[in-house]
Structures are given as C-alpha cells and as structure tokens.
Design a protein around this motif. Sequence first.
Motif, PDB file in Angstrom:
ATOM      1  N   GLN A 166       0.918  -1.265  -0.120  1.00 24.72           N
ATOM      2  CA  GLN A 166       0.100  -0.021  -0.015  1.00 24.72           C
ATOM      3  C   GLN A 166       1.002   1.211   0.152  1.00 24.72           C
ATOM      4  N   PRO A 167       0.595   2.471  -0.749  1.00 26.99           N
ATOM      5  CA  PRO A 167       1.185   3.630  -0.744  1.00 26.99           C
ATOM      6  C   PRO A 167       1.562   3.993   0.690  1.00 26.99           C
ATOM      7  N   GLY A 168       2.778   4.254   1.113  1.00 27.86           N
ATOM      8  CA  GLY A 168       3.033   4.820   2.386  1.00 27.86           C
ATOM      9  C   GLY A 168       3.750   3.621   3.352  1.00 27.86           C
ATOM     10  N   GLU A 169       3.317   2.279   2.873  1.00 27.44           N
ATOM     11  CA  GLU A 169       3.991   1.226   3.565  1.00 27.44           C
ATOM     12  C   GLU A 169       5.665   1.240   3.511  1.00 27.44           C
ATOM     13  N   THR A 170       6.074   0.720   4.440  1.00 23.27           N
ATOM     14  CA  THR A 170       7.640   0.799   4.471  1.00 23.27           C
ATOM     15  C   THR A 170       8.263  -0.190   3.622  1.00 23.27           C
ATOM     16  N   VAL A 171       8.885   0.035   2.609  1.00 25.04           N
ATOM     17  CA  VAL A 171       9.708  -0.935   1.824  1.00 25.04           C
ATOM     18  C   VAL A 171      11.321  -0.577   1.907  1.00 25.04           C
ATOM     19  N   ILE A 172      12.042  -1.446   1.392  1.00 21.56           N
ATOM     20  CA  ILE A 172      13.528  -1.524   1.272  1.00 21.56           C
ATOM     21  C   ILE A 172      13.811  -1.413  -0.192  1.00 21.56           C
ATOM     22  N   VAL A 173      14.802  -0.533  -0.643  1.00 21.79           N
ATOM     23  CA  VAL A 173      15.179  -0.401  -1.879  1.00 21.79           C
ATOM     24  C   VAL A 173      16.402  -1.308  -2.197  1.00 21.79           C
ATOM     25  N   THR A 174      16.089  -2.148  -3.387  1.00 18.83           N
ATOM     26  CA  THR A 174      17.144  -3.220  -3.743  1.00 18.83           C
ATOM     27  C   THR A 174      17.884  -2.760  -5.060  1.00 18.83           C
ATOM     28  N   HIS A 175      17.300  -1.910  -5.791  1.00 21.15           N
ATOM     29  CA  HIS A 175      18.080  -1.285  -6.920  1.00 21.15           C
ATOM     30  C   HIS A 175      17.599   0.133  -7.105  1.00 21.15           C
ATOM     31  N   LEU A 176      18.548   1.026  -7.383  1.00 23.70           N
ATOM     32  CA  LEU A 176      18.321   2.396  -7.674  1.00 23.70           C
ATOM     33  C   LEU A 176      17.300   2.920  -8.728  1.00 23.70           C
ATOM     34  N   GLY A 177      16.783   3.886  -8.618  1.00 26.11           N
ATOM     35  CA  GLY A 177      15.917   4.673  -9.732  1.00 26.11           C
ATOM     36  C   GLY A 177      16.640   5.928  -9.884  1.00 26.11           C
ATOM     37  N   TYR A 178      16.120   6.447 -11.008  1.00 23.10           N
ATOM     38  CA  TYR A 178      16.651   8.032 -11.362  1.00 23.10           C
ATOM     39  C   TYR A 178      16.010   8.670 -11.927  1.00 23.10           C
ATOM     40  N   CYS A 179      15.959  10.319 -11.352  1.00 21.84           N
ATOM     41  CA  CYS A 179      15.129  11.178 -12.018  1.00 21.84           C
ATOM     42  C   CYS A 179      16.090  12.167 -12.647  1.00 21.84           C
ATOM     43  N   GLN A 180      15.663  12.842 -13.517  1.00 17.33           N
ATOM     44  CA  GLN A 180      16.421  13.992 -14.184  1.00 17.33           C
ATOM     45  C   GLN A 180      15.579  15.273 -14.197  1.00 17.33           C
TER      46      GLN A 180
END
Length: 211
Positions: free
Chosen positions: A184-198
């Motif tokens: 669910q949105p707001g639920e705590t998750v852990i990052v496994t691979h980075l994402g990127y924004c420009q």
Amino acid sequence: MSDFSQKLQNLMQQAGISSFKALSRQASVSEYQVLRLRQGKLEQMRLDILLKLSKALQIPLSQLLSTFLESDIEPSPVSSPQEIADLKREYERSQLQLQQQREILRQEFQQSSLQLLETLLLQWPTAAKKAQDDHQLAAVKIVPLVQNSLQKLLQAWGIEAIASVGAEIPYDPQLHQLKGGTAQPGETVIVTHLGYCQGDRLLYRATVKKL
C-alpha cells in the motif's frame, strides 16, 4: 479546384493525409502557408516552410519544387530554372550545415563525457588487471573508482538517484517498482536497486521489496 490544389491533394493521398488542415498540423505550418501552396505561390514561400511541407508529404524538396513550379500559366521570373537551381542549392547548403552542427554537438558531447570519465578510463584497466592477478584483492578498493566516476557523470547531467540501496522508505508506486507481492502507498519498503530522475522527469523507478 485549382490545378495546384489537385496536385497537392494527390501528394497528400499518397502520404495518407486526409485534409489541408491535417497537412497544416502534420507539417507544423499555418493553414495560410498551405493555401499559398495551393495557389501556386511557392516562389514566395520561405525555404524552411517548404522543407516542412516536403517532409510531411514524404517527398524530396526537389519533387515539391518541380511539382508546384510547373503550371499551364506563364511562369513568373521567380520560377525560372535558375531560381529552382538556387533553391536546390540553398536546400543542400542547409542540409550540410545541419549535418555539420550535429557532428559538432556529438563531438562536444563525447569530449565532455570523456573528461568526466577520465579517471575511470585511465585507472580502471590497471585496477581490473590487478584484480585478475590477485584474487584476494578486496572489491571495496576498486568500487570507489567506478562509483566516483559515475557520480561525476550523473551530477553533470543533472541526474539524481531515488533513495539508496538498502534504504527503508515509504512506498510510492509513482517512483518505486515493487519486487513481487503487493504494498500500500506509504507502507515501508526497502530499496534493492536504484532508480533515477532528471529534473522533473522520471528515468527509472527504483526497485523495492517489502520488509
């Protein structure tokens, strides 16, 4: 319907364009410019407009010129063979200038990228050779070499990472790709691979998983 309008409609039919208004939109020119072409006033039109129309009609500029400078009425002095030749030469010069500009931009881009990656280019082959010769060499000594060069490149291009690997963050389906299951949105998750924004543009969503 004038002879020029009929000629234009024939070309539009071949290109799959349904109306004069549609041609205007597809070529990104005003309907007035399309009207001038229908009226046989090609010699009064700017070269950039003619280039856009020929591209939309999927024909070479030379074909557009020959089609709309031929008529049953007496040609004006502007529509002389010399004027046609001048237009063709101007078109060829424009194409050459565009090619040269693209090549200059490509070289500048490559040069700036090489400067940012200089450390990696010069030191990575040596580090990789040492790692091959000495299997006990800790990877932690080599990783910063790649990481620092990549970070410089991303900063120069205005690219920012979404969180960091191992970070525990609130789940946002707009920025995160969930790795299996649901969250669910707001639920705590852990990052496994980075994402990127420009800037405001999302390049890659970060991959995350539930705790």
